[in-house]
Scaffold this active site. Structure first.
Site, mmCIF file in Angstrom:
data_model
loop_
_atom_site.group_PDB
_atom_site.id
_atom_site.type_symbol
_atom_site.label_atom_id
_atom_site.label_comp_id
_atom_site.label_asym_id
_atom_site.label_seq_id
_atom_site.Cartn_x
_atom_site.Cartn_y
_atom_site.Cartn_z
ATOM 1 N N CYS A 50 -31.391 -21.876 20.905
ATOM 2 C CA CYS A 50 -31.126 -21.489 22.294
ATOM 3 C C CYS A 50 -31.615 -22.516 23.333
ATOM 4 O O CYS A 50 -30.962 -23.522 23.564
ATOM 5 C CB CYS A 50 -31.715 -20.103 22.558
ATOM 6 S SG CYS A 50 -30.933 -19.232 23.960
ATOM 7 N N LYS A 62 -38.757 -22.613 16.870
ATOM 8 C CA LYS A 62 -38.226 -23.029 18.168
ATOM 9 C C LYS A 62 -39.271 -23.818 18.960
ATOM 10 O O LYS A 62 -40.382 -23.344 19.189
ATOM 11 C CB LYS A 62 -37.801 -21.783 18.949
ATOM 12 C CG LYS A 62 -37.139 -22.046 20.293
ATOM 13 C CD LYS A 62 -36.756 -20.713 20.938
ATOM 14 C CE LYS A 62 -36.052 -20.891 22.274
ATOM 15 N NZ LYS A 62 -35.739 -19.557 22.883
ATOM 16 N N GLU A 87 -29.545 -16.048 17.498
ATOM 17 C CA GLU A 87 -30.994 -16.043 17.714
ATOM 18 C C GLU A 87 -31.516 -14.608 17.669
ATOM 19 O O GLU A 87 -30.884 -13.686 18.159
ATOM 20 C CB GLU A 87 -31.306 -16.669 19.076
ATOM 21 C CG GLU A 87 -32.784 -16.672 19.445
ATOM 22 C CD GLU A 87 -33.033 -17.153 20.867
ATOM 23 O OE1 GLU A 87 -34.155 -17.618 21.133
ATOM 24 O OE2 GLU A 87 -32.124 -17.056 21.708
#
Length: 258
Positions: A143, A109, A43
């Protein structure tokens, strides 16, 4: 294609220095001696997990995406990871997947990390992505998405769930446990690529980059806190045979996400 080989790069990210990080990754990629289908970076691989989006953001035509296209072409492999992207006056923590042809697929994300104030800086994504690549269906996540199983639920019959992260050492037990859980509940290969080192906020990262098969067995891992390149080969026949035998996904719940 019955086999998919991935190179997982567990790296120490130079804080907010995209140019130096690109140099470092280029050197590491050249160390990969065998042919692979996908190279996976963590990430925010060009900056580290930064809330300083304005001075660090790039466009989709910026130097880092161009570098990804160059590496993908030279190595004849896909390359992927997330980085800070500016678009339409918004900032995104965007997962970018670049194919050898230069074609790009992207995922923003969805679950922004409120503990760090990520939602105050970045705009959340709204669309799940399934990448079709060499006969494999890959679902990328970033994540904090790992903590939200409904978003990852395998309603698309994907083959691989791929997480890139800056997941700190203090919560690494959750990382290990949730990767395995996602593999079991979705009957898919699940891969997690995390960074190492210490960032400017003094958060320590200890890697634990790993991959699990569709029944939750760990097929590659490193618990070393140093940089590493892990190679993992996924087998489509084995995945399909196991799914056909048990067919747990047939009994999944139906739902809609708004």
């Amino acid at each position: 294609m019955q086999h998919l080989k991935l190179a997982l790069l567990q790296v120490d990210i130079v804080w907010q220095n995209a140019k130096q990080n690109r140099i470092n990754y280029s050197e590491k990629i050249q160390e990969i001696s065998e042919t692979v289908d996908v190279i996976v970076l963590p990430e925010m691989f060009s900056t580290g997990f930064s809330m300083q989006a304005a001075p660090n953001a790039e466009s989709m035509q910026g130097e880092t995406v161009k570098w990804m296209q160059k590496m993908a072409s030279e190595k004849n492999t896909a390359i992927c990871g997330s980085l800070i992207i500016s678009q339409n006056n918004n900032y995104y923590n965007r997962f970018v997947f670049v194919k050898p042809s230069g074609e790009i697929e992207k995922y923003d994300k969805r679950h922004l990390f409120t503990l760090a104030g990520e939602e105050k800086v970045y705009t959340a994504g709204t669309e799940k992505l399934i990448i079709d690549y060499k006969g494999w269906k890959i679902c990328p996540q970033v994540c904090y998405d790992l903590r939200f199983p409904v978003w990852a639920r395998n309603v698309e019959n994907y083959d691989v769930l791929l997480y890139v992260a800056n997941w700190p050492k203090r919560r690494i037990l959750a990382w290990d446990s949730l990767l395995k859980a996602r593999a079991i509940e979705n009957m898919c290969y699940t891969i997690g690529v995390n960074r190492v080192g210490v960032d400017a906020s003094n958060f320590e990262y200890n890697g634990h980059t790993s991959a699990f098969d569709y029944l939750g067995a760990q097929i590659v891992e490193t618990t070393a806190c140093n940089e590493a390149i892990l190679i993992v080969t996924l087998e489509k026949n084995s995945l399909d045979k196991t799914r056909n035998k048990f067919n747990f996904l047939r009994d999944k719940d139906s739902f809609n996400i708004f």
